[in-house]
Motif scaffolding. Structure first.
Motif, PDB file in Angstrom:
ATOM      1  N   TYR A 234      -5.621  -1.016   6.492  1.00 32.52           N
ATOM      2  CA  TYR A 234      -4.545  -0.775   7.457  1.00 32.52           C
ATOM      3  C   TYR A 234      -3.901  -2.093   7.910  1.00 32.52           C
ATOM      4  O   TYR A 234      -3.192  -2.142   8.912  1.00 32.52           O
ATOM      5  CB  TYR A 234      -5.041   0.034   8.665  1.00 32.52           C
ATOM      6  CG  TYR A 234      -6.174  -0.611   9.450  1.00 32.52           C
ATOM      7  CD1 TYR A 234      -5.900  -1.480  10.499  1.00 32.52           C
ATOM      8  CD2 TYR A 234      -7.503  -0.336   9.161  1.00 32.52           C
ATOM      9  CE1 TYR A 234      -6.914  -2.072  11.226  1.00 32.52           C
ATOM     10  CE2 TYR A 234      -8.535  -0.914   9.879  1.00 32.52           C
ATOM     11  CZ  TYR A 234      -8.236  -1.790  10.907  1.00 32.52           C
ATOM     12  OH  TYR A 234      -9.255  -2.382  11.624  1.00 32.52           O
ATOM     13  N   SER A 235      -4.145  -3.144   7.147  1.00 34.78           N
ATOM     14  CA  SER A 235      -3.595  -4.451   7.487  1.00 34.78           C
ATOM     15  C   SER A 235      -2.078  -4.488   7.292  1.00 34.78           C
ATOM     16  O   SER A 235      -1.505  -3.695   6.523  1.00 34.78           O
ATOM     17  CB  SER A 235      -4.237  -5.539   6.606  1.00 34.78           C
ATOM     18  OG  SER A 235      -3.853  -5.348   5.251  1.00 34.78           O
ATOM     19  N   GLN A 247       4.580   4.747   6.948  1.00 41.91           N
ATOM     20  CA  GLN A 247       3.327   4.093   6.572  1.00 41.91           C
ATOM     21  C   GLN A 247       3.093   2.848   7.419  1.00 41.91           C
ATOM     22  O   GLN A 247       1.985   2.608   7.908  1.00 41.91           O
ATOM     23  CB  GLN A 247       3.333   3.727   5.088  1.00 41.91           C
ATOM     24  CG  GLN A 247       2.077   2.972   4.661  1.00 41.91           C
ATOM     25  CD  GLN A 247       1.996   2.734   3.167  1.00 41.91           C
ATOM     26  OE1 GLN A 247       2.614   3.464   2.391  1.00 41.91           O
ATOM     27  NE2 GLN A 247       1.241   1.726   2.760  1.00 41.91           N
ATOM     28  N   ASN A 248       4.129   2.045   7.594  1.00 40.04           N
ATOM     29  CA  ASN A 248       3.974   0.805   8.353  1.00 40.04           C
ATOM     30  C   ASN A 248       3.786   1.053   9.844  1.00 40.04           C
ATOM     31  O   ASN A 248       3.060   0.313  10.513  1.00 40.04           O
ATOM     32  CB  ASN A 248       5.161  -0.122   8.074  1.00 40.04           C
ATOM     33  CG  ASN A 248       5.037  -0.804   6.730  1.00 40.04           C
ATOM     34  OD1 ASN A 248       4.347  -1.813   6.606  1.00 40.04           O
ATOM     35  ND2 ASN A 248       5.678  -0.250   5.706  1.00 40.04           N
ATOM     36  N   MET A 254      -2.750   1.917  14.042  1.00 36.55           N
ATOM     37  CA  MET A 254      -4.184   1.762  13.774  1.00 36.55           C
ATOM     38  C   MET A 254      -4.655   0.369  14.180  1.00 36.55           C
ATOM     39  O   MET A 254      -5.738   0.210  14.782  1.00 36.55           O
ATOM     40  CB  MET A 254      -4.482   2.013  12.301  1.00 36.55           C
ATOM     41  CG  MET A 254      -4.368   3.464  11.879  1.00 36.55           C
ATOM     42  SD  MET A 254      -4.935   3.739  10.179  1.00 36.55           S
ATOM     43  CE  MET A 254      -6.722   3.570  10.370  1.00 36.55           C
ATOM     44  N   ARG A 255      -3.875  -0.649  13.881  1.00 36.45           N
ATOM     45  CA  ARG A 255      -4.270  -2.006  14.266  1.00 36.45           C
ATOM     46  C   ARG A 255      -4.357  -2.141  15.778  1.00 36.45           C
ATOM     47  O   ARG A 255      -5.283  -2.757  16.307  1.00 36.45           O
ATOM     48  CB  ARG A 255      -3.278  -3.029  13.689  1.00 36.45           C
ATOM     49  CG  ARG A 255      -3.349  -3.159  12.175  1.00 36.45           C
ATOM     50  CD  ARG A 255      -2.608  -4.411  11.693  1.00 36.45           C
ATOM     51  NE  ARG A 255      -1.171  -4.363  11.967  1.00 36.45           N
ATOM     52  CZ  ARG A 255      -0.265  -3.827  11.169  1.00 36.45           C
ATOM     53  NH1 ARG A 255      -0.632  -3.228  10.042  1.00 36.45           N
ATOM     54  NH2 ARG A 255       1.019  -3.859  11.479  1.00 36.45           N
ATOM     55  N   CYS A 294      -6.995   5.786   2.781  1.00 37.55           N
ATOM     56  CA  CYS A 294      -5.574   6.050   2.520  1.00 37.55           C
ATOM     57  C   CYS A 294      -4.884   6.726   3.700  1.00 37.55           C
ATOM     58  O   CYS A 294      -3.919   7.480   3.520  1.00 37.55           O
ATOM     59  CB  CYS A 294      -5.432   6.915   1.268  1.00 37.55           C
ATOM     60  SG  CYS A 294      -6.117   6.153  -0.217  1.00 37.55           S
ATOM     61  N   VAL A 295      -5.346   6.440   4.901  1.00 38.19           N
ATOM     62  CA  VAL A 295      -4.764   7.074   6.093  1.00 38.19           C
ATOM     63  C   VAL A 295      -3.286   6.745   6.227  1.00 38.19           C
ATOM     64  O   VAL A 295      -2.453   7.618   6.490  1.00 38.19           O
ATOM     65  CB  VAL A 295      -5.538   6.642   7.359  1.00 38.19           C
ATOM     66  CG1 VAL A 295      -4.806   7.114   8.623  1.00 38.19           C
ATOM     67  CG2 VAL A 295      -6.957   7.187   7.335  1.00 38.19           C
ATOM     68  N   THR A 296      -2.922   5.486   6.029  1.00 35.11           N
ATOM     69  CA  THR A 296      -1.509   5.118   6.218  1.00 35.11           C
ATOM     70  C   THR A 296      -0.618   5.774   5.168  1.00 35.11           C
ATOM     71  O   THR A 296       0.529   6.140   5.452  1.00 35.11           O
ATOM     72  CB  THR A 296      -1.324   3.589   6.176  1.00 35.11           C
ATOM     73  OG1 THR A 296      -1.666   3.090   4.883  1.00 35.11           O
ATOM     74  CG2 THR A 296      -2.188   2.912   7.228  1.00 35.11           C
ATOM     75  N   GLN A 297      -1.148   5.921   3.957  1.00 37.89           N
ATOM     76  CA  GLN A 297      -0.361   6.546   2.893  1.00 37.89           C
ATOM     77  C   GLN A 297      -0.259   8.059   3.060  1.00 37.89           C
ATOM     78  O   GLN A 297       0.718   8.673   2.611  1.00 37.89           O
ATOM     79  CB  GLN A 297      -0.982   6.217   1.520  1.00 37.89           C
ATOM     80  CG  GLN A 297      -0.879   4.761   1.116  1.00 37.89           C
ATOM     81  CD  GLN A 297      -1.998   3.899   1.695  1.00 37.89           C
ATOM     82  OE1 GLN A 297      -2.879   4.385   2.402  1.00 37.89           O
ATOM     83  NE2 GLN A 297      -1.959   2.616   1.395  1.00 37.89           N
TER      84      GLN A 297
END
Length: 522
Positions: A234-235, A247-248, A254-255, A294-297
């Motif tokens: 998640y960087s 996604q971003n 998350m960050r 793959c949470v962001t995707q």
């Protein structure tokens, strides 16, 4: 107070009215414009053949209606189309429907008398909810049946809900000092010819979908935390090379949520350590399962879909969706199909598909947490009791799995379910209200699945005794939720706990993270 018609109405406005108790008002200049529009119709309709004023409706539009029956025609239309079935809509949804219909009238293109928006304003502010049924609308000449039940109450007939009880509308109006609507020209057709049921429900769905998205991001962050995942998936650097806004944004949230966590690991401190090269089999999993990694995707497209759907439904909310359109500025009347609900129908189908995928992610993360053969970290079903004697979260998983399966079946698009009707006058229809109601069911189901997932995560945290190592944000979530769902060891019924957690998720005023992260989500 939110002045309807004075500006573009938004989902945030809806949330303030529906959940925060804001009242609605009518801007004087806009009311004046509605009056001008009505007066234009009154003069223009004399000695002209105009659909729905001196003709029949739909396939009977070729029949002229005599002068002495013009007003009775409007009452006949309302009463004949108040023919809904199935369950009553929740009062919250009916209120949303009324806000949407009021906003349409305040565009001043429906030829209605100002008595109509003023009456709607009274009902909204007094929380009087007409009895409107779920079944009936095909979303083509608008939500005819649902809006006919609204119209029935506006003329002082039918039944209404007030303070949680059912009332005869005529008696309730007397009690509250409300005057029923008297038809002037075309108010009957104007009320029922529109997309306001699907649009109002759609706005509620969007508000709730945003909450689900945020909670899914939080839950996804917490499960990564309790399994001590690596931070690079998640960087910023990994996600920025994928050029999707959603996604971003998900990665950024998350960050933020995981800032300060003592459990998330830096890959360079572990797998990049030269000492690990001497191992034939790595003790640390090099990459997590997709539901964690793959949470962001997965949630990125959900994010983008919610905001695209919001744009479409908000545009519909602020549009004229009547027929015909009474244009006092052009000094003409235009016949067409602005009542057709395809925009909302397709938007709701997109939303329910996205939310079902979010639900599927939750169910897979839950399964990972409960299956010791996958996580190698927790006892089966995060059972904090005696294995074989106690059962932990085993029973709750069945509910999550079956509810997710229901969502998958419900997610076939209503948009493709056109069935000709109305003597084939309506030969292609949107089924928009059905789409909105089914999307609401998917959303309600998903809150349930996320609640079960949260219960399992809380048990996992207590198994590890790691609450003090959580990030400040997730520690707050842990503390708040444990106050309503205490740690359990012995087997007890969990269905009431699930409802309590679900209600916590649903109530915006209790979701600290939604307010904290509103630059991302709201």
């Amino acid at each position: 107070m939110i002045h309807i018609g004075a500006r573009y109405l938004t989902a945030d406005d809806f949330a303030k009215i529906l959940f925060d108790g804001e009242e609605v008002g009518l801007d004087a200049s806009v009311v004046k414009n509605v009056e001008v529009n009505y007066q234009f119709l009154q003069g223009f309709s004399s000695n002209k053949l105009i659909y729905g004023i001196n003709t029949g409706f739909g396939p009977m539009a070729q029949y002229k209606v005599s002068e002495e029956n013009l007003l009775q025609l409007q009452y006949n239309l309302i009463r004949s189309h108040a023919s809904g079935g199935g369950n009553l809509m929740q009062p919250l949804l009916v209120k949303a429907l009324m806000i949407a219909r009021l906003n349409s009238f305040m565009q001043a293109r429906s030829g209605v008398h100002t008595d109509l928006p003023e009456l709607l304003t009274q009902l909204i502010n007094k929380d009087v909810a007409p009895n409107v049924f779920e079944h009936g609308g095909v979303g083509a000449s608008g939500d005819l049946v649902q809006l006919a039940h609204l119209a029935l109450v506006l003329i002082g007939e039918g039944e209404s809900s007030y303070k949680g009880e059912q009332h005869d509308t005529a008696e309730l109006f007397k009690e509250l000092g409300i005057e029923p609507l008297s038809i002037k020209i075309r108010e009957g057709l104007a009320i029922i010819n529109g997309t306001s049921a699907m649009t109002g429900i759609g706005m509620v769905n969007i508000i709730q979908a945003k909450k689900l998205l945020e909670w899914s991001i939080v839950l996804s962050s917490m499960i990564n935390e309790v399994v001590q995942a690596f931070d690079d998936h998640y960087s910023y650097e990994l996600n920025v090379v994928k050029h999707h806004r959603g996604q971003n944004e998900v990665a950024a949230i998350m960050r933020d949520v995981l800032t300060g966590s003592k459990m998330i690991r830096d890959r360079s401190e572990h797998l990049y350590n030269p000492d690990n090269l001497n191992q034939e089999v790595f003790l640390d999993k090099v990459q997590e399962y997709y539901s964690l990694r793959c949470v962001t995707q997965v949630l990125g497209p959900v994010y983008d879909t919610i905001f695209e759907v919001e744009r479409v439904v908000t545009d519909e909310l602020n549009s004229v969706n009547d027929n015909p359109v009474i244009d006092h500025e052009a000094k003409n009347i235009f016949h067409g199909g602005n009542f057709h609900g395809d925009y909302v129908s397709l938007a709701m189908d997109k939303l329910k598909i996205a939310i079902t995928k979010l639900c599927m992610l939750s169910e897979r993360q839950l399964n990972y947490l409960l299956n010791e053969k996958l996580n190698h970290k927790f006892p089966p079903f995060v059972n904090l009791g005696v294995l074989g004697f106690n059962f932990g979260m085993q029973g709750m998983q069945f509910t999550a799995t079956s509810t997710t399966a229901e969502n998958q079946t419900l997610s076939y698009p209503m948009y493709l379910h056109s069935i000709p009707n109305n003597n084939d006058n309506q030969d292609i229809v949107s089924m928009g209200c059905n789409a909105a109601l089914m999307t609401k069911r998917v959303i309600d189901n998903t809150f349930e699945v996320l609640a079960i997932q949260m219960m399992a995560i809380l048990q996992a945290i207590d198994h590890l005794d790691c609450s003090e190592k959580l990030s400040p944000t997730t520690h707050t979530v842990y503390t708040d939720l444990r106050a309503i769902f205490p740690k359990f060891i012995e087997d007890k019924p969990k269905y009431k706990d699930m409802v309590n957690v679900k209600q916590y998720f649903e109530k915006a005023e209790h979701v600290h993270l939604i307010k904290k992260r509103n630059s991302h989500i709201l």
